[in-house]
Design a protein around this motif. Structure first.
Motif, PDB file in Angstrom:
ATOM      1  N   SER A  76      37.353  49.427  41.986  1.00  9.73           N
ATOM      2  CA  SER A  76      36.738  50.211  43.070  1.00  9.73           C
ATOM      3  C   SER A  76      35.224  50.279  42.894  1.00  9.73           C
ATOM      4  N   LYS A  95      43.519  36.134  36.558  1.00  5.64           N
ATOM      5  CA  LYS A  95      44.147  37.281  35.892  1.00  5.64           C
ATOM      6  C   LYS A  95      45.660  37.135  35.751  1.00  5.64           C
ATOM      7  N   ARG A 141      45.946  54.927  44.366  1.00  8.63           N
ATOM      8  CA  ARG A 141      45.850  55.129  42.906  1.00  8.63           C
ATOM      9  C   ARG A 141      46.465  56.453  42.475  1.00  8.63           C
ATOM     10  N   PHE A 195      39.829  40.455  51.520  1.00 11.42           N
ATOM     11  CA  PHE A 195      38.759  40.364  50.515  1.00 11.42           C
ATOM     12  C   PHE A 195      38.395  38.905  50.242  1.00 11.42           C
ATOM     13  N   GLU A 196      39.436  38.077  50.114  1.00 13.15           N
ATOM     14  CA  GLU A 196      39.188  36.657  49.801  1.00 13.15           C
ATOM     15  C   GLU A 196      38.365  35.966  50.893  1.00 13.15           C
ATOM     16  N   ARG A 248      44.333  45.183  37.854  1.00  9.42           N
ATOM     17  CA  ARG A 248      43.296  46.002  38.502  1.00  9.42           C
ATOM     18  C   ARG A 248      43.569  47.513  38.386  1.00  9.42           C
ATOM     19  N   TYR A 275      34.145  46.437  43.733  1.00  8.16           N
ATOM     20  CA  TYR A 275      34.314  45.977  45.128  1.00  8.16           C
ATOM     21  C   TYR A 275      33.729  46.960  46.144  1.00  8.16           C
ATOM     22  N   GLN A 276      34.142  48.241  46.051  1.00  9.08           N
ATOM     23  CA  GLN A 276      33.646  49.206  47.048  1.00  9.08           C
ATOM     24  C   GLN A 276      32.208  49.608  46.718  1.00  9.08           C
ATOM     25  N   ASP A 288      38.233  37.741  42.678  1.00  9.72           N
ATOM     26  CA  ASP A 288      39.374  36.949  43.127  1.00  9.72           C
ATOM     27  C   ASP A 288      39.232  35.515  42.605  1.00  9.72           C
ATOM     28  N   ARG A 305      48.620  48.798  50.495  1.00  7.31           N
ATOM     29  CA  ARG A 305      48.137  47.452  50.141  1.00  7.31           C
ATOM     30  C   ARG A 305      48.164  46.510  51.352  1.00  7.31           C
TER      31      ARG A 305
HETATM   32  P1  TYD Z   1      44.680  41.236  43.922  1.00  7.29           P
HETATM   33  O1  TYD Z   1      46.030  41.806  43.674  1.00  7.29           O
HETATM   34  O2  TYD Z   1      43.935  40.750  42.731  1.00  7.29           O
HETATM   35  O3  TYD Z   1      44.790  40.091  44.977  1.00  7.29           O
HETATM   36  P2  TYD Z   1      45.709  38.793  44.844  1.00  7.29           P
HETATM   37  O4  TYD Z   1      47.141  39.251  44.858  1.00  7.29           O
HETATM   38  O5  TYD Z   1      45.322  38.015  46.067  1.00  7.29           O
HETATM   39  O6  TYD Z   1      45.332  38.138  43.563  1.00  7.29           O
HETATM   40  O7  TYD Z   1      43.766  42.367  44.587  1.00  7.29           O
HETATM   41  C1  TYD Z   1      43.781  42.689  45.915  1.00  7.29           C
HETATM   42  C2  TYD Z   1      42.378  42.905  46.412  1.00  7.29           C
HETATM   43  O8  TYD Z   1      42.051  44.291  46.408  1.00  7.29           O
HETATM   44  C3  TYD Z   1      41.309  42.204  45.607  1.00  7.29           C
HETATM   45  O9  TYD Z   1      40.590  41.369  46.484  1.00  7.29           O
HETATM   46  C4  TYD Z   1      40.385  43.308  45.150  1.00  7.29           C
HETATM   47  C5  TYD Z   1      40.704  44.465  46.038  1.00  7.29           C
HETATM   48  N1  TYD Z   1      40.531  45.801  45.409  1.00  7.29           N
HETATM   49  C6  TYD Z   1      39.441  46.583  45.765  1.00  7.29           C
HETATM   50  O10 TYD Z   1      38.603  46.161  46.568  1.00  7.29           O
HETATM   51  N2  TYD Z   1      39.304  47.824  45.208  1.00  7.29           N
HETATM   52  C7  TYD Z   1      40.205  48.337  44.333  1.00  7.29           C
HETATM   53  O11 TYD Z   1      40.042  49.485  43.839  1.00  7.29           O
HETATM   54  C8  TYD Z   1      41.328  47.512  43.966  1.00  7.29           C
HETATM   55  C9  TYD Z   1      42.353  48.038  43.006  1.00  7.29           C
HETATM   56  C10 TYD Z   1      41.465  46.245  44.545  1.00  7.29           C
END
Ligand code: TYD
Length: 209
Positions: free
Chosen positions: A101, A17, A74, A159-160, A96, A104-105, A13, A51
């Motif tokens: 995944s 991007k 997905r 996440f942030e 993304r 992050y996961q 984050d 989401r």
């Molecule tokens: P993102 O759209 O980049 O957030 P923003 O709109 O705030 O820029 O992504 C959403 C969040 O989802 C990001 O913190 C990462 C997370 N994420 C996962 O943890 N696993 C995944 O498979 C995907 C696709 C996203």
């Protein structure tokens, strides 16, 4: 083989991007390509509902539930948007995809890679992006950029809200993956000047035209 091309953008984050995504769209459209922009989690009606749940910072989610929901979103995204669009010959650019995944996961939450590989195979079989840009920044720079967004009025998502240690693990995991799949994943130093980054992106994109 589908006639279109699939490009994915990855990074922790705050890596920047979104700026590069819209520039890539302009570049490819200027080259006469039909471009479809999308993002994960999301991209479909059900995906956008998932989401909202996944990013909602008011509710805790078990790491495995989180992984399953990411892959559920997905599956919808692939079947309803990505594959049909590629079949029409479009260039699909997704903010993304599955590498997120694993980072992050897998790296962030500690889910074993084999579990994620099983889900990956279940949802997409051997399908992979044609090209992936991984925008690399330190967690400190990522955090700075998140804080600078929207003059601090924007609400941070689930996440942030995570600590720097979490983003350090996510970053390490992205870097490891980028080195392993170096034919597909290009590491972009996102702390460099925007013009330099654009030149690199353009040169790399031209290799799949
Ligand atoms: P993102 O759209 O980049 O957030 P923003 O709109 O705030 O820029 O992504 C959403 C969040 O989802 C990001 O913190 C990462 C997370 N994420 C996962 O943890 N696993 C995944 O498979 C995907 C696709 C996203």
């Amino acid at each position: 083989m589908l006639p279109g091309k699939f490009i994915t953008l990855e990074g922790i984050d705050g890596a920047g991007k979104s700026t590069h995504l819209s520039w890539l769209e302009t570049l490819l459209s200027g080259m006469g390509k039909k471009v479809q922009l999308t993002h994960e989690p999301g991209g479909t009606n059900l995906g956008e509902e998932l989401r909202k749940i996944l990013l909602d910072s008011s509710q805790a989610i078990h790491p495995e539930t989180e992984a399953l929901l990411m892959f559920a979103a997905r599956k919808e995204h692939l079947d309803k948007l990505i594959l049909p669009s590629l079949a029409k010959g479009n260039w699909v650019i997704s903010d993304r995809f599955t590498d997120a995944s694993f980072a992050y996961q897998g790296g962030g939450r500690g889910i074993h890679e084999d579990r994620l590989k099983d889900l990956e195979y279940w949802v997409q079989n051997t399908f992979q992006p044609d090209l992936t840009f991984y925008f690399d920044v330190t967690s400190e720079l990522g955090r700075k950029r998140i804080n600078a967004r929207g003059n601090g009025v924007e609400v941070v998502d689930r996440f942030e809200k995570e600590k720097d240690e979490f983003f350090n693990r996510v970053r390490e995991s992205y870097l490891k993956r980028a080195r392993r799949f170096s034919n597909r994943i290009h590491i972009i130093d996102a702390s460099e000047p925007v013009e330099d980054i654009r030149l690199r992106l353009k040169n790399i994109v031209l290799t799949i035209c």
